[in-house]
Design a protein around this motif. Structure first.
Motif, short mmCIF file in Angstrom:
data_model
loop_
_atom_site.label_atom_id
_atom_site.label_comp_id
_atom_site.label_asym_id
_atom_site.label_seq_id
_atom_site.Cartn_x
_atom_site.Cartn_y
_atom_site.Cartn_z
N THR A 160 0.83 -1.21 0.00
CA THR A 160 0.00 0.00 0.00
C THR A 160 0.87 1.26 0.00
OG1 THR A 160 -2.03 -0.90 0.98
CG2 THR A 160 -1.52 1.40 1.48
N GLN A 161 1.95 1.26 0.78
CA GLN A 161 2.82 2.43 0.83
C GLN A 161 3.49 2.69 -0.52
OE1 GLN A 161 2.61 4.42 3.42
NE2 GLN A 161 1.20 2.89 4.27
N GLU A 162 3.85 1.64 -1.23
CA GLU A 162 4.44 1.81 -2.56
C GLU A 162 3.41 2.35 -3.54
OE1 GLU A 162 7.90 -1.66 -2.44
OE2 GLU A 162 5.90 -2.14 -3.22
N LEU A 163 2.17 1.90 -3.42
CA LEU A 163 1.11 2.42 -4.28
C LEU A 163 0.88 3.90 -4.02
CD1 LEU A 163 -1.51 -0.50 -4.23
CD2 LEU A 163 0.08 0.11 -6.07
N ASN B 158 2.40 -12.12 5.33
CA ASN B 158 0.97 -11.82 5.19
C ASN B 158 0.69 -10.68 4.21
OD1 ASN B 158 -0.43 -13.68 6.96
ND2 ASN B 158 0.58 -12.65 8.67
N ASP B 159 1.71 -9.90 3.91
CA ASP B 159 1.53 -8.79 2.96
C ASP B 159 1.86 -9.29 1.55
OD1 ASP B 159 0.98 -6.23 2.04
OD2 ASP B 159 3.01 -5.50 2.43
N THR B 160 1.00 -10.13 1.04
CA THR B 160 1.29 -10.81 -0.23
C THR B 160 0.34 -10.43 -1.36
OG1 THR B 160 -0.07 -12.70 0.48
CG2 THR B 160 2.30 -12.81 0.94
N PHE B 161 -0.49 -9.41 -1.13
CA PHE B 161 -1.41 -8.99 -2.18
C PHE B 161 -0.60 -8.51 -3.40
CE2 PHE B 161 -4.24 -6.29 -4.54
CZ PHE B 161 -5.48 -6.90 -4.41
N ARG B 162 -0.96 -8.98 -4.57
CA ARG B 162 -0.23 -8.62 -5.79
C ARG B 162 -0.67 -7.24 -6.27
NH1 ARG B 162 -0.49 -14.46 -9.01
NH2 ARG B 162 0.58 -15.67 -7.39
N HIS B 163 0.00 -6.23 -5.72
CA HIS B 163 -0.45 -4.86 -5.96
C HIS B 163 -0.28 -4.41 -7.41
CE1 HIS B 163 3.76 -4.61 -5.36
NE2 HIS B 163 3.86 -3.36 -4.96
N VAL C 196 -7.97 2.49 -4.89
CA VAL C 196 -7.81 1.07 -4.52
C VAL C 196 -6.50 0.79 -3.79
CG1 VAL C 196 -9.28 0.27 -6.40
CG2 VAL C 196 -6.83 0.55 -6.80
N ALA C 197 -5.68 1.81 -3.54
CA ALA C 197 -4.37 1.60 -2.94
C ALA C 197 -4.44 1.02 -1.53
CB ALA C 197 -3.58 2.92 -2.92
N ILE C 198 -5.55 1.24 -0.84
CA ILE C 198 -5.68 0.76 0.54
C ILE C 198 -5.97 -0.73 0.60
CG2 ILE C 198 -8.18 1.15 0.74
CD1 ILE C 198 -5.47 1.85 3.42
N ILE C 199 -6.31 -1.35 -0.52
CA ILE C 199 -6.71 -2.77 -0.51
C ILE C 199 -5.64 -3.69 0.10
CG2 ILE C 199 -7.25 -4.75 -1.98
CD1 ILE C 199 -8.89 -2.91 -3.74
N PRO C 200 -4.36 -3.61 -0.30
CA PRO C 200 -3.36 -4.48 0.35
C PRO C 200 -3.30 -4.29 1.86
CG PRO C 200 -2.45 -3.51 -1.65
CD PRO C 200 -3.76 -2.81 -1.40
#
Length: 215
Positions: free
Chosen positions: A36-39, A92-97, A131-135
């Motif tokens: 999310t921070q990278e997004l 756990n932070d594995t969402f494919r952003h 949508v950046a908050i999704i991860p």
């Protein structure tokens, strides 16, 4: 500038202050999504391409510099500062952003106000911010137990978008010819994503309990 936008900007700043407070004071980024921070860093870079060529006001320029500087500093701390990096929940932070980036960019090419480079990048930043908050929300859902600083960070971030919605409504009724459909729709989508989190945040506050999200 009306009071609602100012309150939204200050709430946005508060979310960043809370997150930096956690990183600098506790030396921890546990529960914080690097994705999310990278997004968000990408959002600010593509939105503020005009920072050195268009002057709106001193306030506007300072806020742009703050958001750019803090977003990249947070990413740097989480990636390269040894103590902070050690607390990052990579498993756990594995969402494919990147799956969010490509559709947002494609949509900005199809739906925009003007087909120019800066306009497309600005539109892309709106879609991506929505949508950046999704991860981050996915990470919290997986870990369930949310510490106070992380919970407050997400709350202030969501509150900022809610206040901006009120700002748009106010401007719609007070400013002639004020119509920004792309901004409005992206903002509504973004705010809606926080609905579930807000519910459990206020429940925990009302019951004076630690914030815990359902599995």
């Amino acid at each position: 500038m009306n009071i609602f936008r100012l309150a939204g900007d200050l709430t946005h700043l508060m979310s960043i202050v809370v997150l930096l407070l956690k990183i600098h004071t506790i030396k921890s980024c546990a529960g914080v999504s690097l994705k999310t921070q990278e997004l968000y860093a990408l959002v600010f870079v593509t939105r503020y391409l005009d920072i050195f060529v268009t002057f709106v006001s001193f306030y506007n320029t300072v806020m742009k510099l703050i958001f750019l500087g803090t977003s990249f500093s947070i990413v740097w701390y989480m990636r390269y500062q040894k103590t902070v990096r050690a607390s990052y929940d990579k498993n756990n932070d594995t969402f494919r952003h990147y799956l969010l980036i490509l559709p947002c960019f494609a949509l900005s090419l199809l739906i925009n106000n003007r087909f120019t480079f800066r306009e497309i990048m600005w539109t892309f930043s709106l879609y991506l911010e929505a949508v950046a908050i999704i991860p981050q929300l996915v990470l919290l859902q997986r870990t369930r137990n949310v510490d106070n600083l992380t919970g407050n960070y997400v709350f202030f971030l969501g509150a900022y978008r809610g206040l901006y919605l009120v700002n748009w409504i106010y401007r719609y009724f007070t400013e002639p010819h004020y119509h920004q459909w792309i901004t409005w729709i992206a903002g509504i989508v973004q705010t809606a994503l926080y609905a579930d989190f807000f519910y459990y945040y206020f429940q925990s506050w009302k019951n004076n309990e630690k914030l815990k999200l359902p599995a």
